[in-house]
Design an enzyme around this catalytic site. Structure first.
Site, PDB file in Angstrom:
ATOM      1  N   ARG A 185     -11.825   9.346   4.887  1.00 36.62           N
ATOM      2  CA  ARG A 185     -10.796  10.011   4.090  1.00 36.62           C
ATOM      3  C   ARG A 185     -11.008   9.676   2.617  1.00 36.62           C
ATOM      4  NH1 ARG A 185      -4.993   8.121   2.791  1.00 36.62           N
ATOM      5  NH2 ARG A 185      -4.235   9.937   1.672  1.00 36.62           N
ATOM      6  N   TYR A 204       2.288   0.173   5.689  1.00 34.53           N
ATOM      7  CA  TYR A 204       1.898  -1.178   5.264  1.00 34.53           C
ATOM      8  C   TYR A 204       2.878  -2.246   5.738  1.00 34.53           C
ATOM      9  CZ  TYR A 204      -1.763   0.917   2.530  1.00 34.53           C
ATOM     10  OH  TYR A 204      -2.893   1.596   2.179  1.00 34.53           O
ATOM     11  N   ASN A 225       1.221   6.696   6.029  1.00 31.95           N
ATOM     12  CA  ASN A 225       0.634   5.456   5.517  1.00 31.95           C
ATOM     13  C   ASN A 225       1.616   4.340   5.811  1.00 31.95           C
ATOM     14  OD1 ASN A 225      -1.405   7.039   4.549  1.00 31.95           O
ATOM     15  ND2 ASN A 225      -0.884   6.785   2.379  1.00 31.95           N
ATOM     16  N   TRP A 246      -7.309   1.199   5.333  1.00 26.70           N
ATOM     17  CA  TRP A 246      -7.327   1.119   3.878  1.00 26.70           C
ATOM     18  C   TRP A 246      -7.754  -0.281   3.500  1.00 26.70           C
ATOM     19  CZ3 TRP A 246      -6.990   4.736   0.153  1.00 26.70           C
ATOM     20  CH2 TRP A 246      -7.019   4.236  -1.160  1.00 26.70           C
ATOM     21  N   GLN A 249      -9.424   5.302  -7.714  1.00 24.71           N
ATOM     22  CA  GLN A 249      -9.575   3.898  -7.345  1.00 24.71           C
ATOM     23  C   GLN A 249     -11.029   3.465  -7.170  1.00 24.71           C
ATOM     24  OE1 GLN A 249      -6.253   4.257  -4.225  1.00 24.71           O
ATOM     25  NE2 GLN A 249      -6.044   2.156  -4.905  1.00 24.71           N
ATOM     26  N   GLU A 286      -6.575  -1.363  -7.665  1.00 23.88           N
ATOM     27  CA  GLU A 286      -5.294  -1.326  -6.948  1.00 23.88           C
ATOM     28  C   GLU A 286      -4.147  -1.033  -7.935  1.00 23.88           C
ATOM     29  OE1 GLU A 286      -4.264  -0.874  -3.996  1.00 23.88           O
ATOM     30  OE2 GLU A 286      -2.163  -1.300  -4.365  1.00 23.88           O
ATOM     31  N   TRP A 287      -4.235   0.120  -8.578  1.00 25.50           N
ATOM     32  CA  TRP A 287      -3.164   0.650  -9.430  1.00 25.50           C
ATOM     33  C   TRP A 287      -2.651  -0.395 -10.426  1.00 25.50           C
ATOM     34  CZ3 TRP A 287      -4.295   5.430  -9.020  1.00 25.50           C
ATOM     35  CH2 TRP A 287      -4.636   5.980  -7.793  1.00 25.50           C
ATOM     36  N   ASN A 290      -0.819  12.822  -1.168  1.00 25.42           N
ATOM     37  CA  ASN A 290      -0.712  11.458  -0.678  1.00 25.42           C
ATOM     38  C   ASN A 290       0.526  10.803  -1.281  1.00 25.42           C
ATOM     39  OD1 ASN A 290      -1.877   8.861   0.510  1.00 25.42           O
ATOM     40  ND2 ASN A 290      -1.557   8.277  -1.622  1.00 25.42           N
ATOM     41  N   GLU A 291       1.470  10.383  -0.454  1.00 26.67           N
ATOM     42  CA  GLU A 291       2.603   9.572  -0.886  1.00 26.67           C
ATOM     43  C   GLU A 291       3.337  10.119  -2.107  1.00 26.67           C
ATOM     44  OE1 GLU A 291       1.282   5.526  -1.407  1.00 26.67           O
ATOM     45  OE2 GLU A 291       0.816   5.289   0.710  1.00 26.67           O
ATOM     46  N   HIS A 336      -4.179  12.509  -4.982  1.00 28.06           N
ATOM     47  CA  HIS A 336      -3.906  11.082  -4.844  1.00 28.06           C
ATOM     48  C   HIS A 336      -3.658  10.537  -6.260  1.00 28.06           C
ATOM     49  CE1 HIS A 336      -4.520   7.610  -1.820  1.00 28.06           C
ATOM     50  NE2 HIS A 336      -4.019   7.055  -2.897  1.00 28.06           N
ATOM     51  N   GLU A 382      -3.381   5.659   6.367  1.00 32.20           N
ATOM     52  CA  GLU A 382      -3.681   4.373   5.716  1.00 32.20           C
ATOM     53  C   GLU A 382      -2.957   3.249   6.432  1.00 32.20           C
ATOM     54  OE1 GLU A 382      -2.783   4.081   1.485  1.00 32.20           O
ATOM     55  OE2 GLU A 382      -3.727   6.028   1.120  1.00 32.20           O
TER      56      GLU A 382
HETATM   57  C1  PNW Z   1      -0.785   3.192  -1.242  1.00 27.86           C
HETATM   58  N1  PNW Z   1       4.766   0.308  -2.969  1.00 27.86           N
HETATM   59  O1  PNW Z   1      -0.065   2.883  -2.393  1.00 27.86           O
HETATM   60  C2  PNW Z   1      -1.848   4.148  -1.746  1.00 27.86           C
HETATM   61  O2  PNW Z   1      -1.962   5.345  -1.044  1.00 27.86           O
HETATM   62  C3  PNW Z   1      -3.164   3.514  -2.005  1.00 27.86           C
HETATM   63  O3  PNW Z   1      -3.807   4.228  -3.027  1.00 27.86           O
HETATM   64  C4  PNW Z   1      -2.984   2.042  -2.323  1.00 27.86           C
HETATM   65  O4  PNW Z   1      -4.172   1.421  -2.726  1.00 27.86           O
HETATM   66  C5  PNW Z   1      -2.416   1.392  -1.072  1.00 27.86           C
HETATM   67  O5  PNW Z   1      -1.227   2.011  -0.655  1.00 27.86           O
HETATM   68  C6  PNW Z   1      -2.149  -0.106  -1.211  1.00 27.86           C
HETATM   69  O6  PNW Z   1      -1.120  -0.345  -2.134  1.00 27.86           O
HETATM   70  C7  PNW Z   1       1.127   2.240  -2.465  1.00 27.86           C
HETATM   71  O7  PNW Z   1       4.997  -0.291  -4.041  1.00 27.86           O
HETATM   72  C8  PNW Z   1       1.419   1.574  -3.650  1.00 27.86           C
HETATM   73  O8  PNW Z   1       5.606   0.318  -2.046  1.00 27.86           O
HETATM   74  C9  PNW Z   1       2.617   0.939  -3.816  1.00 27.86           C
HETATM   75  C10 PNW Z   1       3.542   0.971  -2.800  1.00 27.86           C
HETATM   76  C11 PNW Z   1       3.269   1.637  -1.608  1.00 27.86           C
HETATM   77  C12 PNW Z   1       2.057   2.257  -1.443  1.00 27.86           C
END
Ligand code: PNW
Length: 444
Positions: free
Chosen positions: A75, A295, A293, A398, A18, A405-406, A162-163, A118, A351
């Site tokens: 991190r 969100y 993590n 984060w 990233q 962002e993917w 990670n995840e 990651h 995160e």
């Molecule tokens: C995490 N979802 O990713 C990652 O660990 C980070 O690299 C990323 O930038 C961050 O969260 C913000 O998105 C996710 O679709 C990506 O539920 C997608 C999902 C969850 C976490």
């Protein structure tokens, strides 16, 4: 007013693909994310990580930002294809970058918290079947061993994965992350091999290499709520909880996969023969901490058209720029559930953060009020949770920088530092300045 003890760790986080860029430098070969991002239609605007934040060349400047924040820890993750650009070929030049980075952090009194995976698997490994192939466990161990040997002195804590939910389910079932497959049979195998490689890496670290830094895994978790009290919605919410959370929590903490999910998956997964004798014990090998993590919460309803019978429901919560519910209260419920049903390990929030539309003002400021509030709400929640005895030892915001962002490319900005991707200039947003105050005063 809420206060944090001196030994509570405040930090900030990033990941290799990233931010680093320098995709073809230092002996690095492509990862599955280079391939995926260059496949038309996969990433917003055709964005890639070729340059990203150019952190590979600008890491010293970035360490200055970390210092200005005053955080205790940073991190970051290691790019596997820098360390093993081809099978069995160790690349010391790749390792050198992380040694320099970790040394500079230590010199500044900032603790490096390092993630091994990651999501940037080398393309050579993918070409041999990737995480679907059980040999991937050994490839990962070879990589992990080199990192442990070369970097352990400079690292304060390790995260294996990670995840794994994102790597397995978003990558191999939903098709929105690399490598973009849509096959539940593969995704479930992949999740098993990721978890197995975690357990084996922890065993290697502790029992064979006799190293002693704290080591653990990070899961992305969302507490799940049914959209209504209808039994169908409750069933759907339970299934989604199994899909997102329990499929990873149960193996790591209970050495088994959840039975209800095995049942649900057995309609689409031909066999579970990839689970071999001894695997589950290995996956549940004890760790030193648990990384979370967080969100958002998930609101779920029944759906007859989706194969696993659930879909997201509309909610009236305030949303971040990702459309994710802002839900600090549900974060508290999640942590209590984890304590009650899964683990006594010390926890780190590895995160937490939010994307919002940012405006860079002419005077170089970014008045990101919503991000600041999001951050304050979650930090405050941690203070309350610790008063209840939940033993959360650290918090990593984060992200340090706006970054790739993917699937959303550079469209979504999670940084507390604004990055102008034309000039690579960095600007601390108001949220970063506020974070520095909180970290410094240990109060909010
Ligand atoms: C995490 N979802 O990713 C990652 O660990 C980070 O690299 C990323 O930038 C961050 O969260 C913000 O998105 C996710 O679709 C990506 O539920 C997608 C999902 C969850 C976490």
């Amino acid at each position: 007013m809420q206060t944090f003890s001196k030994d509570f760790i405040f930090g900030t986080a990033t990941s290799s693909y990233q931010i680093e860029g320098a995709a073809n430098e230092g002996g690095r070969t492509p990862s599955i994310w280079d391939e995926f991002s260059k496949t038309p239609g996969k990433v917003w605007n055709g964005d890639t990580g070729d340059v990203a934040c150019d952190h590979y060349h600008r890491f010293e400047e970035d360490i200055e930002i970390i210092k200005a924040l005053g955080v205790d820890s940073y991190r970051f993750s290691i790019a596997w294809p820098r360390i093993f650009p081809s099978e069995g070929q160790y690349n010391p030049e790749g390792m050198e970058f992380y040694k320099k980075l970790a040394k500079k952090l230590n010199d500044a009194g900032i603790k490096p918290f390092v993630t091994l995976y990651h999501w940037d698997m080398p393309k050579w490994a993918y070409d041999k079947g990737g995480w679907v192939n059980r040999d991937s466990v050994q490839w990962f161990l070879d990589y992990a061993e080199k990192c442990f040997e070369e970097l352990d002195d400079l690292v304060s804590m390790w995260i294996t994965h990670n995840e794994p939910w994102c790597a397995a389910l978003l990558g191999y079932y939903e098709g929105v992350h690399a490598p973009g497959h849509m096959n539940l049979d593969e995704a479930v195998r992949v999740s098993h091999h990721l978890l197995l490689s975690h357990g084996k890496a922890v065993e290697l670290y502790k029992n064979q290499l006799h190293l002693t830094k704290p080591i653990g895994i990070t899961l992305n978790l969302s507490p799940v709520y049914p959209a209504s009290e209808r039994v169908e919605d409750e069933l759907a919410a339970n299934n989604y909880d199994g899909y997102l959370n329990r499929w990873f929590l149960d193996p790591v903490f209970k050495a088994s996969y959840p039975k209800d999910m095995m049942n649900l998956y057995s309609k689409q997964v031909s066999s579970f023969d990839f689970i071999q004798e001894g695997d589950m014990g290995t996956i549940a090998t004890s760790c030193d901490f648990f990384g979370i993590n967080f969100y958002n919460r998930a609101l779920i309803r029944y759906s007859t058209t989706s194969p696993l019978l659930f879909e997201p429901a509309e909610s009236d919560y305030p949303k971040t720029g990702m459309g994710w519910d802002v839900s600090p209260n549900e974060f508290k419920e999640l942590i209590r559930t984890l304590r009650r049903d899964f683990t006594d390990l010390p926890m780190y929030i590895t995160e937490n953060g939010a994307a919002f539309q940012d405006v860079l003002e002419e005077d170089g400021t970014v008045k990101d009020v919503e991000r600041r509030e999001y951050m304050e709400q979650h930090i405050e929640a941690i203070a309350f949770l610790n008063e209840e005895g939940m033993n959360i030892r650290g918090y990593y915001l984060w992200s340090l920088l706006d970054n790739f962002e993917w699937a959303f490319g550079y469209d979504k900005r999670f940084g507390i530092t604004y990055v102008d991707f034309q000039t690579q200039k960095r600007y601390m947003k108001d949220s970063a300045k506020r974070y520095a105050e909180i970290v410094h005063s240990r109060q909010l």
